[in-house]
Every structure is written in structure tokens, then in C-alpha cells.
Design a protein around this motif. Structure first.
Motif, PDB file in Angstrom:
ATOM      1  N   PRO A 190      -6.127  11.811 -18.115  1.00 35.92           N
ATOM      2  CA  PRO A 190      -5.359  12.630 -19.067  1.00 35.92           C
ATOM      3  C   PRO A 190      -4.052  11.981 -19.495  1.00 35.92           C
ATOM      4  O   PRO A 190      -3.653  12.093 -20.660  1.00 35.92           O
ATOM      5  CB  PRO A 190      -5.107  13.935 -18.296  1.00 35.92           C
ATOM      6  N   ASN A 191      -3.378  11.310 -18.565  1.00 39.41           N
ATOM      7  CA  ASN A 191      -2.120  10.660 -18.928  1.00 39.41           C
ATOM      8  C   ASN A 191      -2.343   9.508 -19.903  1.00 39.41           C
ATOM      9  O   ASN A 191      -1.556   9.303 -20.847  1.00 39.41           O
ATOM     10  CB  ASN A 191      -1.399  10.144 -17.682  1.00 39.41           C
ATOM     11  N   ALA A 192      -3.414   8.752 -19.691  1.00 41.15           N
ATOM     12  CA  ALA A 192      -3.724   7.645 -20.601  1.00 41.15           C
ATOM     13  C   ALA A 192      -4.071   8.172 -21.992  1.00 41.15           C
ATOM     14  O   ALA A 192      -3.653   7.605 -23.008  1.00 41.15           O
ATOM     15  CB  ALA A 192      -4.880   6.825 -20.047  1.00 41.15           C
ATOM     16  N   ALA A 193      -4.827   9.270 -22.045  1.00 42.01           N
ATOM     17  CA  ALA A 193      -5.159   9.875 -23.336  1.00 42.01           C
ATOM     18  C   ALA A 193      -3.901  10.341 -24.064  1.00 42.01           C
ATOM     19  O   ALA A 193      -3.768  10.172 -25.284  1.00 42.01           O
ATOM     20  CB  ALA A 193      -6.118  11.040 -23.134  1.00 42.01           C
ATOM     21  N   THR A 194      -2.967  10.909 -23.313  1.00 40.60           N
ATOM     22  CA  THR A 194      -1.715  11.374 -23.916  1.00 40.60           C
ATOM     23  C   THR A 194      -0.886  10.204 -24.424  1.00 40.60           C
ATOM     24  O   THR A 194      -0.307  10.265 -25.514  1.00 40.60           O
ATOM     25  CB  THR A 194      -0.906  12.190 -22.887  1.00 40.60           C
ATOM     26  N   LEU A 195      -0.820   9.131 -23.645  1.00 40.13           N
ATOM     27  CA  LEU A 195      -0.054   7.948 -24.070  1.00 40.13           C
ATOM     28  C   LEU A 195      -0.664   7.318 -25.324  1.00 40.13           C
ATOM     29  O   LEU A 195       0.065   6.875 -26.216  1.00 40.13           O
ATOM     30  CB  LEU A 195       0.007   6.927 -22.933  1.00 40.13           C
ATOM     31  N   LEU A 196      -1.989   7.267 -25.391  1.00 37.27           N
ATOM     32  CA  LEU A 196      -2.650   6.733 -26.586  1.00 37.27           C
ATOM     33  C   LEU A 196      -2.348   7.608 -27.808  1.00 37.27           C
ATOM     34  O   LEU A 196      -2.151   7.097 -28.919  1.00 37.27           O
ATOM     35  CB  LEU A 196      -4.159   6.638 -26.361  1.00 37.27           C
ATOM     36  N   THR A 197      -2.324   8.915 -27.603  1.00 37.67           N
ATOM     37  CA  THR A 197      -1.984   9.833 -28.697  1.00 37.67           C
ATOM     38  C   THR A 197      -0.558   9.604 -29.164  1.00 37.67           C
ATOM     39  O   THR A 197      -0.278   9.593 -30.377  1.00 37.67           O
ATOM     40  CB  THR A 197      -2.158  11.293 -28.243  1.00 37.67           C
ATOM     41  N   MET A 198       0.364   9.428 -28.221  1.00 39.23           N
ATOM     42  CA  MET A 198       1.757   9.160 -28.584  1.00 39.23           C
ATOM     43  C   MET A 198       1.884   7.835 -29.337  1.00 39.23           C
ATOM     44  O   MET A 198       2.651   7.727 -30.300  1.00 39.23           O
ATOM     45  CB  MET A 198       2.627   9.139 -27.332  1.00 39.23           C
ATOM     46  N   LEU A 199       1.122   6.821 -28.901  1.00 37.07           N
ATOM     47  CA  LEU A 199       1.140   5.536 -29.594  1.00 37.07           C
ATOM     48  C   LEU A 199       0.658   5.688 -31.039  1.00 37.07           C
ATOM     49  O   LEU A 199       1.235   5.104 -31.967  1.00 37.07           O
ATOM     50  CB  LEU A 199       0.260   4.533 -28.851  1.00 37.07           C
ATOM     51  N   ALA A 200      -0.375   6.518 -31.223  1.00 35.30           N
ATOM     52  CA  ALA A 200      -0.863   6.775 -32.580  1.00 35.30           C
ATOM     53  C   ALA A 200       0.203   7.472 -33.415  1.00 35.30           C
ATOM     54  O   ALA A 200       0.379   7.156 -34.600  1.00 35.30           O
ATOM     55  CB  ALA A 200      -2.132   7.631 -32.523  1.00 35.30           C
ATOM     56  N   ALA A 201       0.928   8.422 -32.818  1.00 29.24           N
ATOM     57  CA  ALA A 201       1.998   9.120 -33.537  1.00 29.24           C
ATOM     58  C   ALA A 201       3.106   8.152 -33.943  1.00 29.24           C
ATOM     59  O   ALA A 201       3.658   8.242 -35.044  1.00 29.24           O
ATOM     60  CB  ALA A 201       2.560  10.248 -32.676  1.00 29.24           C
ATOM     61  N   VAL A 202       3.423   7.215 -33.046  1.00 30.13           N
ATOM     62  CA  VAL A 202       4.468   6.229 -33.347  1.00 30.13           C
ATOM     63  C   VAL A 202       4.042   5.335 -34.501  1.00 30.13           C
ATOM     64  O   VAL A 202       4.820   5.074 -35.439  1.00 30.13           O
ATOM     65  CB  VAL A 202       4.791   5.392 -32.095  1.00 30.13           C
ATOM     66  N   VAL A 203       2.791   4.852 -34.462  1.00 29.88           N
ATOM     67  CA  VAL A 203       2.312   3.922 -35.485  1.00 29.88           C
ATOM     68  C   VAL A 203       2.115   4.619 -36.825  1.00 29.88           C
ATOM     69  O   VAL A 203       2.482   4.096 -37.886  1.00 29.88           O
ATOM     70  CB  VAL A 203       0.992   3.262 -35.029  1.00 29.88           C
ATOM     71  N   ILE A 204       1.569   5.833 -36.801  1.00 29.45           N
ATOM     72  CA  ILE A 204       1.230   6.527 -38.037  1.00 29.45           C
ATOM     73  C   ILE A 204       2.448   7.192 -38.679  1.00 29.45           C
ATOM     74  O   ILE A 204       2.579   7.204 -39.907  1.00 29.45           O
ATOM     75  CB  ILE A 204       0.134   7.587 -37.772  1.00 29.45           C
TER      76      ILE A 204
END
Length: 357
Positions: free
Chosen positions: A58-72
Motif C-alpha cells: 500500500p505504501n508503494a502504491a501511494t508513493l507511485l500515486t504521489m509521483l504521478a501527481a507531481v509529474v502531471i
């Protein structure tokens, strides 16, 4: 009984006082908290999908989501904000040096008007070039000074910007990871019947997500397209004008046309027919159609705010909260409509219960 009522009232007073004190502590970081909530609402569907793909991480999924928010979101917004601040500071320095003459464009426009149209200008009082030039220059200079001062303050306050960015990202992580739990706690705390809670939260989440997507995506697209054509035509401060068009896109009917329309007219009136025709056609056929094409796809008819509500809530939000009001105003309007819709349903149920008796 009286002792119990006293205890309840005392506890409610204590609860309100402690809550007010806690909110007061958070006021300096209200912007960071607000944008963390907005990004969490927008990207939580992606986070849920990633949780389904990697349920044990779950933490990795959340970090990937945050990375997408940063990039997008965050990286493009930071780039545009930096460009806008730079252009505003440049305009501010021109005003300070006396090199900013917004009224000169009006003089060129009047000089290009055919003699047959001058009687109309005289009837409307538009032939007094010097007076109108003075008004336009004074208004434009005051506006540039006002906005330029804000841009300089933002550019100089780098520490607070970095701090709020860190707070936003930190809070966004927990909102994404524990959003369902937090939503459940808030829902359970509401003193409403379970079916009313479910209706309120479901409709609020749906309308909020649709409003954010509709307003923000359409505004970004119209602003980007407007800035692109300004850059292609060699118009100065294209990024700044694109940002202005993005904000004005929330105005029903006219929107971004308040920027590109007068510029197209100016080109045509001053003899630059090619640029005027290109900008006019592009504004009508490309920028103008974005709203009609994208908004119905992003926002359903049942979840769309009325145009007048979008306009008033956005302007009020910008006045009260600054740039965050671009989103905060419509969200407050959504909360207002959803709360009154729930009140209507509850009142109707009470009326039906009374009639049955």
C-alpha cells in the motif's frame, strides 16, 4: 437531568473551543492543506487501482500515486508559475521605469479607424484619445503594480514556498493511504441518519470531483491553447496572457475571448490582417470549442454547477482566498448545494411522515 444537560453543554463548548484553536493553528498552512486535499480527491482513483494491482504494497502504491501527481500537476504548474512571475516582474520594472505605456495601443487603434467610422467614435466619446490613453495607462499601471508586488513577494519568500510544498506532499501521502478511514471517521461523526450520511458524502464526492475536473482541465486547455497562439504570433508575455485566459475561461459565454478578442480586433484595425484573422479564427474554432467539447465529457449534466454559480463562487473565492479560491470557491458552492439538497430530502421525509400519521 439538569446535571446531564449541563455536562453536555459544557462538553460542546469545550469541543467548539478546542476545534477553533486547532483550526487557528492550521491557518498559516491552509493553502498547503487545501491543495493536499484537492490532489488526494483527484488521484485517489489511481491509488485504489494501484492498490488492486499491488495489494501487499500500500505504501508503494501511494508513493507511485504521489509521483504521478507531481509529474502531471506540480511540475507543469511550477514551470508556468515561474514563467508568469518572471513576466510580471519584468512588467513591474517597466512600470517603475516609466516604459510601460498601455494607452499607446488605443492611440494606434484610433488612428487606424476609417474616417467613415469616426462620427460613431465621436458620439460615444471615444475620440478624446489623450484622456482615454491616460485612463488606460493609469489602470494598467495600477494593476501591474498590484499583481507585480504579489509576484515579487512570492519570488522572495522561497522558504515558505518550500515548507508548504513539503507539508502538502506529506499530508497528501496520508490522505491517499488512509483516505477511506478518515472519510469513515468524518461520516460517523455527522449527527445524521445513515442513509442521509451516505447520500451527502456520495453526492458531495461526485460533484466535487466533476467540478474540479471540469473547471481545471478546461481552464488549463484553454489557457495553454491561448498562450500557444500568442507565442506563435509573437505577442509578448504569452505565458502570462495564457494564464489570464485560463482564469477567465470560468466566465460563461465570453471567457478567454476577453483576452484574444480585443487583440484580434487590434491586429485587424491596425492593418495586420493576417495575424488578426488567424487569431480570430483560432479563438473561435479552437479555444472557443474546448469548453463545448471537453466539459460535457468531464462533467455530467446531473453534476454540473450552473454557470452563474461557477462565476460567482470563483470570483468570490479568488477575492477571499487568493489563487486557491480558483478551486475553493466552487467547492464551497458544491457544499452549499449538496447541503440544501439534503435538507430538501429530509424535509420531504418529515412531511410525508406527518401526513401518514
Amino acid at each position: 437531568m439538569s446535571s446531564t444537560i449541563l455536562q453536555i453543554r459544557t462538553f460542546l463548548i469545550l469541543l467548539v473551543a478546542v476545534s477553533a484553536a486547532f483550526v487557528w493553528l492550521l491557518i498559516p498552512f491552509a493553502g498547503a492543506i487545501f491543495w493536499a486535499i484537492v490532489l488526494a480527491i483527484l488521484f485517489i482513483p489511481m491509488q485504489r487501482w494501484l492498490i488492486g494491482v499491488m495489494p501487499n504494497w500500500p505504501n508503494a502504491a501511494t508513493l507511485l500515486t504521489m509521483l504521478a501527481a507531481v509529474v502531471i500537476v506540480l511540475m507543469p504548474v511550477s514551470f508556468v508559475a515561474q514563467s508568469v512571475i518572471t513576466e510580471l516582474i519584468h512588467l513591474y520594472q517597466q512600470v517603475q521605469d516609466g516604459d510601460f505605456r498601455a494607452g499607446d495601443a488605443y492611440e494606434q487603434l484610433v488612428n487606424a479607424v476609417p474616417p467613415s467610422m469616426m462620427p460613431w467614435f465621436e458620439r460615444l466619446g471615444l475620440d478624446d484619445v489623450e484622456t482615454i490613453k491616460s485612463y488606460i495607462s493609469r489602470f494598467a499601471s495600477q494593476a501591474v503594480r498590484l499583481v507585480g508586488n504579489q509576484a515579487i513577494n512570492v519570488g522572495q519568500n522561497t522558504f515558505m514556498f518550500v515548507l508548504e510544498l513539503c507539508i502538502m506532499l506529506y499530508l497528501q501521502f496520508f490522505l491517499l493511504r488512509d483516505g477511506m478511514k478518515l472519510s469513515g471517521l468524518v461520516t460517523n461523526a455527522l449527527p445524521l441518519a445513515m442513509e442521509h450520511k451516505a447520500r451527502f458524502m456520495s453526492k458531495f464526492a461526485t460533484v466535487v470531483r466533476a467540478t474540479i475536473k471540469g473547471n481545471v482541465v478546461v481552464a488549463i486547455c484553454q489557457g495553454a491553447l491561448g498562450g500557444l497562439i500568442f507565442w506563435a504570433l509573437g505577442i509578448a508575455s504569452a505565458t502570462l496572457w495564457g494564464t489570464v485566459m485560463a482564469v477567465l475561461s470560468l466566465l460563461p459565454a465570453v471567457g478567454a475571448g476577453l483576452v484574444w478578442g480585443p487583440v484580434a480586433v487590434y491586429f485587424l484595425a491596425t492593418g495586420d490582417i493576417a495575424k488578426g484573422a488567424i487569431l480570430g479564427a483560432y479563438g473561435v474554432l479552437v479555444i472557443g470549442l474546448v469548453d463545448n467539447v471537453l466539459r460535457p465529457v468531464l462533467v455530467g449534466k446531473d453534476t454540473r454547477l450552473p454557470d452563474y454559480m461557477v462565476l460567482l463562487s470563483t470570483l468570490g473565492g479568488l477575492t477571499m482566498f487568493g489563487i486557491s479560491g480558483f478551486i475553493a470557491g466552487p467547492l464551497i458552492a458544491v457544499l452549499f448545494l449538496v447541503a440544501w439538497d439534503l435538507f430538501r430530502v429530509m424535509n420531504q421525509e418529515i412531511s410525508e411522515t406527518v401526513e401518514d400519521r
